[in-house]
Design an enzyme around this catalytic site. Structure first.
Site, PDB file in Angstrom:
ATOM      1  N   ILE A  83      -1.956 -21.593 -17.572  1.00 35.18           N
ATOM      2  CA  ILE A  83      -2.135 -23.039 -17.559  1.00 35.18           C
ATOM      3  C   ILE A  83      -0.882 -23.646 -16.946  1.00 35.18           C
ATOM      4  CG2 ILE A  83      -2.523 -25.114 -18.938  1.00 35.18           C
ATOM      5  CD1 ILE A  83      -3.879 -23.323 -21.031  1.00 35.18           C
ATOM      6  N   SER A  85       2.173 -25.755 -16.133  1.00 33.01           N
ATOM      7  CA  SER A  85       2.995 -26.317 -17.206  1.00 33.01           C
ATOM      8  C   SER A  85       2.979 -27.841 -17.267  1.00 33.01           C
ATOM      9  CB  SER A  85       4.434 -25.811 -17.083  1.00 33.01           C
ATOM     10  OG  SER A  85       4.984 -26.162 -15.829  1.00 33.01           O
ATOM     11  N   LYS A  86       3.010 -28.513 -16.119  1.00 33.55           N
ATOM     12  CA  LYS A  86       3.003 -29.978 -16.189  1.00 33.55           C
ATOM     13  C   LYS A  86       1.660 -30.491 -16.693  1.00 33.55           C
ATOM     14  CE  LYS A  86       4.085 -34.258 -13.795  1.00 33.55           C
ATOM     15  NZ  LYS A  86       4.546 -34.901 -12.534  1.00 33.55           N
ATOM     16  N   CYS A 184      11.377 -22.412 -10.031  1.00 31.90           N
ATOM     17  CA  CYS A 184       9.958 -22.755 -10.008  1.00 31.90           C
ATOM     18  C   CYS A 184       9.456 -22.694  -8.572  1.00 31.90           C
ATOM     19  CB  CYS A 184       9.758 -24.157 -10.586  1.00 31.90           C
ATOM     20  SG  CYS A 184       8.073 -24.787 -10.390  1.00 31.90           S
ATOM     21  N   ASP A 191      14.807 -22.145 -13.592  1.00 30.80           N
ATOM     22  CA  ASP A 191      14.245 -21.664 -14.853  1.00 30.80           C
ATOM     23  C   ASP A 191      15.271 -20.716 -15.473  1.00 30.80           C
ATOM     24  OD1 ASP A 191      11.764 -22.994 -14.556  1.00 30.80           O
ATOM     25  OD2 ASP A 191      10.983 -21.370 -13.316  1.00 30.80           O
TER      26      ASP A 191
END
Length: 276
Positions: A83, A85-86, A184, A191
């Site tokens: 999924i 992330s934002k 990212c 990250d």
């Protein structure tokens, strides 16, 4: 960049919706990244889970009074989708002005929506601040390799050729590093993470492992794929009887992601580190 990620909300201006909107969730198929590593859904050499922690979870009681809590979500490592992330954050924010009868109703709603997005059942646990506070933070198991003296001159791509082992010695050990960093693939934001390697197999040269982990520093990929790449590179080198690789990443936007990959049963203790 993953082709599907180009259409996600990541890296774009977004409207923050404050009432329940499950359509905000944006799934990204794992298949393309698996293919880059020579894997498919039928040939995964590991078991595992992606553990997400949400520190910005809030909703309304029927009386209109708000509640805050911490959410824990476990997504199977073999689910068809991750999924984005934002989109996960936007979805969770959409709960802020939404009333739920009780915590169990909210958990069931989250479980239904997240499982639909991931393509496989997702575990959901909503915890009180007091419960999580009482647990505190933990130290990673095993030997920290961060103080080893190494020379580094390449940061753009992972360099498995740096890894070395002594095939004449079989050991069982846990080692860890807090120097994992990648970018990212969509926004190029850093990250930051800590990683643990637990194995039984040919003795791994610790300095070579540290140099290898540092080679991820400017590499662009999602958290999950970085951990899978580390797992595969170590598996090829060590040919271990057992191998576990897991990482705990620093949170961004109220969410942290903690991928766990292992040849053994995915028995993951979700305890925070000092940077989380």
């Amino acid at each position: 960049m993953h082709p599907a990620a180009e259409h996600s909300p990541l890296g774009k201006s977004s409207e923050y919706v404050s009432t329940y909107t499950p359509s905000l969730l944006f799934p990204i198929p794992r298949a393309a990244k698996w293919a880059e590593l020579g894997l498919s859904a039928d040939t995964l050499p590991y078991k595992g889970v992606d553990y997400w922690n949400c520190f910005e979870l809030s909703w309304l009681l029927p009386s209109g009074k708000p509640v805050v809590a911490i959410g824990e979500f476990s997504i199977p490592a073999d689910s068809p989708n991750i999924i984005e992330s934002k989109s996960f954050k936007l979805y969770l924010n959409s709960l802020n002005q939404t009333p739920f009868d009780d915590r169990a109703t909210l958990e069931a709603t989250l479980r239904t929506d997240l499982s639909a997005a991931a393509g496989k059942p997702v575990g959901v646990r909503i915890r009180s601040l007091q419960e999580v506070e009482a647990e505190g933070v933990v130290a990673l198991p095993g030997v920290c390799i961060d103080d080893l003296d190494i020379s580094v001159d390449s940061y753009e791509h992972p360099r498995p050729e740096l890894l070395r082992c002594d095939a004449s010695r079989v050991v069982e050990e846990s080692v860890h590093s807090h120097l994992l960093k990648s970018n990212c693939p969509v926004t190029s934001q850093p990250d930051w993470g800590s990683v643990v390697v637990q194995y039984r197999g040919a003795a791994l040269d610790h300095a070579s492992l540290l140099a290898y982990l540092v080679s991820f520093r400017q590499h662009s990929d999602f958290h999950e794929q970085c951990v899978e790449r580390i797992f595969l590179d170590l598996q090829r080198l060590l040919k271990p009887e057992r191998l576990t690789v897991y990482a705990r990443y620093v949170r961004r936007g109220g969410l942290d992601i903690n991928p766990y990959r292992s040849t053994e049963t995915a028995d993951f203790a979700n305890h925070r580190l000092v940077r989380q």
